[in-house]
Design a protein around this motif. Structure first.
Motif, PDB file in Angstrom:
ATOM      1  N   GLY A 155       0.795  -1.230   0.000  1.00  0.00           N
ATOM      2  CA  GLY A 155       0.000   0.000   0.000  1.00  0.00           C
ATOM      3  C   GLY A 155       0.817   1.264   0.000  1.00  0.00           C
ATOM      4  N   GLU A 156       1.885   1.299   0.765  1.00  0.00           N
ATOM      5  CA  GLU A 156       2.701   2.515   0.819  1.00  0.00           C
ATOM      6  C   GLU A 156       3.338   2.802  -0.535  1.00  0.00           C
ATOM      7  N   ALA A 157       3.904   1.766  -1.167  1.00  0.00           N
ATOM      8  CA  ALA A 157       4.568   1.955  -2.461  1.00  0.00           C
ATOM      9  C   ALA A 157       3.553   2.301  -3.540  1.00  0.00           C
ATOM     10  N   ALA A 158       2.445   1.544  -3.610  1.00  0.00           N
ATOM     11  CA  ALA A 158       1.420   1.826  -4.619  1.00  0.00           C
ATOM     12  C   ALA A 158       0.802   3.196  -4.383  1.00  0.00           C
ATOM     13  N   GLY A 159       0.600   3.538  -3.134  1.00  0.00           N
ATOM     14  CA  GLY A 159       0.008   4.829  -2.809  1.00  0.00           C
ATOM     15  C   GLY A 159       0.867   6.003  -3.248  1.00  0.00           C
ATOM     16  N   SER A 160       2.187   5.854  -3.161  1.00  0.00           N
ATOM     17  CA  SER A 160       3.066   6.950  -3.577  1.00  0.00           C
ATOM     18  C   SER A 160       2.982   7.173  -5.083  1.00  0.00           C
ATOM     19  N   VAL A 161       2.888   6.084  -5.863  1.00  0.00           N
ATOM     20  CA  VAL A 161       2.774   6.212  -7.323  1.00  0.00           C
ATOM     21  C   VAL A 161       1.423   6.813  -7.692  1.00  0.00           C
ATOM     22  N   ARG A 162       0.364   6.313  -7.104  1.00  0.00           N
ATOM     23  CA  ARG A 162      -0.983   6.801  -7.415  1.00  0.00           C
ATOM     24  C   ARG A 162      -1.154   8.262  -7.016  1.00  0.00           C
ATOM     25  N   THR A 163      -0.592   8.658  -5.896  1.00  0.00           N
ATOM     26  CA  THR A 163      -0.672  10.056  -5.481  1.00  0.00           C
ATOM     27  C   THR A 163       0.045  10.949  -6.481  1.00  0.00           C
ATOM     28  N   ALA A 164       1.251  10.542  -6.906  1.00  0.00           N
ATOM     29  CA  ALA A 164       2.017  11.343  -7.860  1.00  0.00           C
ATOM     30  C   ALA A 164       1.289  11.483  -9.193  1.00  0.00           C
ATOM     31  N   VAL A 165       0.700  10.373  -9.681  1.00  0.00           N
ATOM     32  CA  VAL A 165       0.092  10.369 -11.014  1.00  0.00           C
ATOM     33  C   VAL A 165      -1.329  10.921 -10.996  1.00  0.00           C
ATOM     34  N   PHE A 166      -2.178  10.323 -10.183  1.00  0.00           N
ATOM     35  CA  PHE A 166      -3.599  10.670 -10.233  1.00  0.00           C
ATOM     36  C   PHE A 166      -3.933  11.972  -9.490  1.00  0.00           C
ATOM     37  N   VAL A 167      -3.364  12.146  -8.310  1.00  0.00           N
ATOM     38  CA  VAL A 167      -3.718  13.313  -7.499  1.00  0.00           C
ATOM     39  C   VAL A 167      -2.924  14.547  -7.931  1.00  0.00           C
ATOM     40  N   HIS A 168      -1.598  14.447  -7.956  1.00  0.00           N
ATOM     41  CA  HIS A 168      -0.782  15.622  -8.252  1.00  0.00           C
ATOM     42  C   HIS A 168      -0.746  15.964  -9.745  1.00  0.00           C
ATOM     43  N   GLU A 169      -0.559  14.946 -10.594  1.00  0.00           N
ATOM     44  CA  GLU A 169      -0.419  15.215 -12.027  1.00  0.00           C
ATOM     45  C   GLU A 169      -1.768  15.442 -12.713  1.00  0.00           C
ATOM     46  N   GLN A 170      -2.734  14.560 -12.446  1.00  0.00           N
ATOM     47  CA  GLN A 170      -4.010  14.623 -13.161  1.00  0.00           C
ATOM     48  C   GLN A 170      -5.082  15.403 -12.406  1.00  0.00           C
ATOM     49  N   GLY A 171      -4.810  15.768 -11.175  1.00  0.00           N
ATOM     50  CA  GLY A 171      -5.735  16.622 -10.443  1.00  0.00           C
ATOM     51  C   GLY A 171      -6.983  15.928  -9.932  1.00  0.00           C
ATOM     52  N   ILE A 172      -6.946  14.609  -9.813  1.00  0.00           N
ATOM     53  CA  ILE A 172      -8.089  13.889  -9.260  1.00  0.00           C
ATOM     54  C   ILE A 172      -8.134  14.138  -7.753  1.00  0.00           C
ATOM     55  N   PRO A 173      -9.283  14.519  -7.193  1.00  0.00           N
ATOM     56  CA  PRO A 173      -9.364  14.761  -5.748  1.00  0.00           C
ATOM     57  C   PRO A 173      -8.918  13.527  -4.960  1.00  0.00           C
ATOM     58  N   ALA A 174      -8.128  13.758  -3.928  1.00  0.00           N
ATOM     59  CA  ALA A 174      -7.582  12.645  -3.151  1.00  0.00           C
ATOM     60  C   ALA A 174      -8.680  11.750  -2.587  1.00  0.00           C
ATOM     61  N   GLU A 175      -9.817  12.346  -2.203  1.00  0.00           N
ATOM     62  CA  GLU A 175     -10.880  11.543  -1.615  1.00  0.00           C
ATOM     63  C   GLU A 175     -11.526  10.600  -2.623  1.00  0.00           C
ATOM     64  N   MET A 176     -11.344  10.870  -3.927  1.00  0.00           N
ATOM     65  CA  MET A 176     -11.866   9.974  -4.960  1.00  0.00           C
ATOM     66  C   MET A 176     -10.885   8.849  -5.298  1.00  0.00           C
ATOM     67  N   GLU A 177      -9.628   9.039  -4.959  1.00  0.00           N
ATOM     68  CA  GLU A 177      -8.606   8.073  -5.346  1.00  0.00           C
ATOM     69  C   GLU A 177      -8.639   6.819  -4.479  1.00  0.00           C
ATOM     70  N   TRP A 178      -8.953   6.969  -3.215  1.00  0.00           N
ATOM     71  CA  TRP A 178      -8.882   5.832  -2.294  1.00  0.00           C
ATOM     72  C   TRP A 178     -10.287   5.283  -2.021  1.00  0.00           C
ATOM     73  N   ASP A 179     -10.422   3.970  -2.022  1.00  0.00           N
ATOM     74  CA  ASP A 179     -11.727   3.365  -1.765  1.00  0.00           C
ATOM     75  C   ASP A 179     -11.555   2.067  -0.985  1.00  0.00           C
ATOM     76  N   GLU A 180     -12.680   1.448  -0.667  1.00  0.00           N
ATOM     77  CA  GLU A 180     -12.676   0.235   0.142  1.00  0.00           C
ATOM     78  C   GLU A 180     -12.123  -0.973  -0.598  1.00  0.00           C
ATOM     79  N   HIS A 181     -12.017  -0.883  -1.949  1.00  0.00           N
ATOM     80  CA  HIS A 181     -11.566  -2.042  -2.719  1.00  0.00           C
ATOM     81  C   HIS A 181     -10.076  -2.336  -2.533  1.00  0.00           C
ATOM     82  N   ASP A 182      -9.287  -1.320  -2.158  1.00  0.00           N
ATOM     83  CA  ASP A 182      -7.852  -1.551  -1.994  1.00  0.00           C
ATOM     84  C   ASP A 182      -7.570  -2.697  -1.022  1.00  0.00           C
ATOM     85  N   ALA A 183      -8.380  -2.804   0.012  1.00  0.00           N
ATOM     86  CA  ALA A 183      -8.144  -3.829   1.036  1.00  0.00           C
ATOM     87  C   ALA A 183      -8.374  -5.247   0.522  1.00  0.00           C
TER      88      ALA A 183
END
Length: 286
Positions: free
Chosen positions: A159-187
């Motif tokens: 989770g930590e490693a995948a989360g760092s990539v997803r944050t960089a790409v989806f949240v910071h680069e593409q501007g997707i709101p952080a609250e939309m990026e994370w969901d219950e399916h990750d678990a």
């Protein structure tokens, strides 16, 4: 001695001569060959699995060109496709030397060498010892060893490693709101993360229990290399092992060509998700 045969180069980068690069003699202006080499260097770092800026920061220094030399053998012309080979010549205490040769088919155009010095960062840069990790990286590539590894696991492991990539790409680069990026399916998902030889995560994705692949992301500096393909191959194999006959993905429409090369076909019409055009795609497994 610089190799003069195309087949001796493990790394080759291809580019095409453009109109603006041809001089009054209708051949490539001599100064552009250094630009060609520098362009190929960007792809060379990618082949090493190293996002250049982040990688040098992790290594604790910077790189500067100390020497650049070229020998011209024959000219390139408009619309020629040039293959630029780069290989390791030597490793010194604080520097390393790369050799290059440029070819149109098997015809040698230019050969040369570049000496890079590893330095401290900042305006008052001073040479420093090559980090063992960088030395090992260059030697391993020269030996033909894999530069990237893919790891499968659950969110607790990755989770930590995948989360760092997803944050960089989806949240910071593409501007997707952080609250939309994370969901219950990750678990409940099977996650795949690609690491380079510095153990930096550079790509990730996840497989849902129903066979859907999602959250596929590659850090910007590594796109166009093998990282995304490694993620998808690992997740497709995991889906097949789980008993699925097909894999599906909600692909961003801008990168459907990448998924088509992996055997995916489009289903239905495009739609918007988080303000970005997507389309469903499916591939047979097995």
């Amino acid at each position: 001695m610089i190799p003069m045969q195309r087949e001796t180069y493990r790394f080759l980068h291809r580019l095409q001569v453009r109109w603006a690069e041809v001089d009054m003699q209708q051949v490539v202006f001599n100064g552009h060959y250094l630009l060609y080499f520098d362009t190929a260097m960007s792809a060379f770092w990618k082949a090493l699995g190293l996002p250049y800026a982040q990688g040098l920061q992790a290594l604790g220094g910077d790189l500067y060109v100390k020497k650049a030399s070229l020998t011209y053998h024959r000219p390139a012309r408009l619309d020629d496709w040039i293959d630029i080979g780069i290989g390791l010549t030597r490793l010194g205490h604080s520097s390393f030397t790369l050799h290059t040769a440029m070819f149109v088919q098997d015809r040698l155009l230019v050969s040369g060498e570049m000496v890079y010095v590893f330095t401290t960062s900042g305006a008052q840069a001073k040479s420093q010892t090559l980090p063992p990790a960088l030395r090992e990286l260059l030697e391993a590539h020269a030996r033909g060893e894999p530069m990237l590894r893919v790891q499968l696991g659950d969110w607790t492991e990755l989770g930590e490693a995948a989360g760092s990539v997803r944050t960089a790409v989806f949240v910071h680069e593409q501007g997707i709101p952080a609250e939309m990026e994370w969901d219950e399916h990750d678990a409940t998902c099977r996650h795949a993360v690609v690491f380079n030889r510095l153990d930096m995560p550079v790509a990730c994705g996840r497989l849902l229990p129903d066979g859907h692949i999602g959250r596929v992301a590659v850090v910007q500096a590594m796109r166009g290399g093998q990282a995304g393909k490694l993620v998808m191959q690992a997740l497709m194999q995991a889906a097949h092992a789980a008993g699925h006959s097909h894999a599906e993905i909600s692909a961003q429409q801008a990168v459907t060509g990448f998924y088509r090369r992996l055997g995916f076909s489009s289903l239905g019409e495009p739609y918007a998700e988080a303000g970005i055009a997507h389309i469903r795609m499916r591939a047979a497994l097995g």
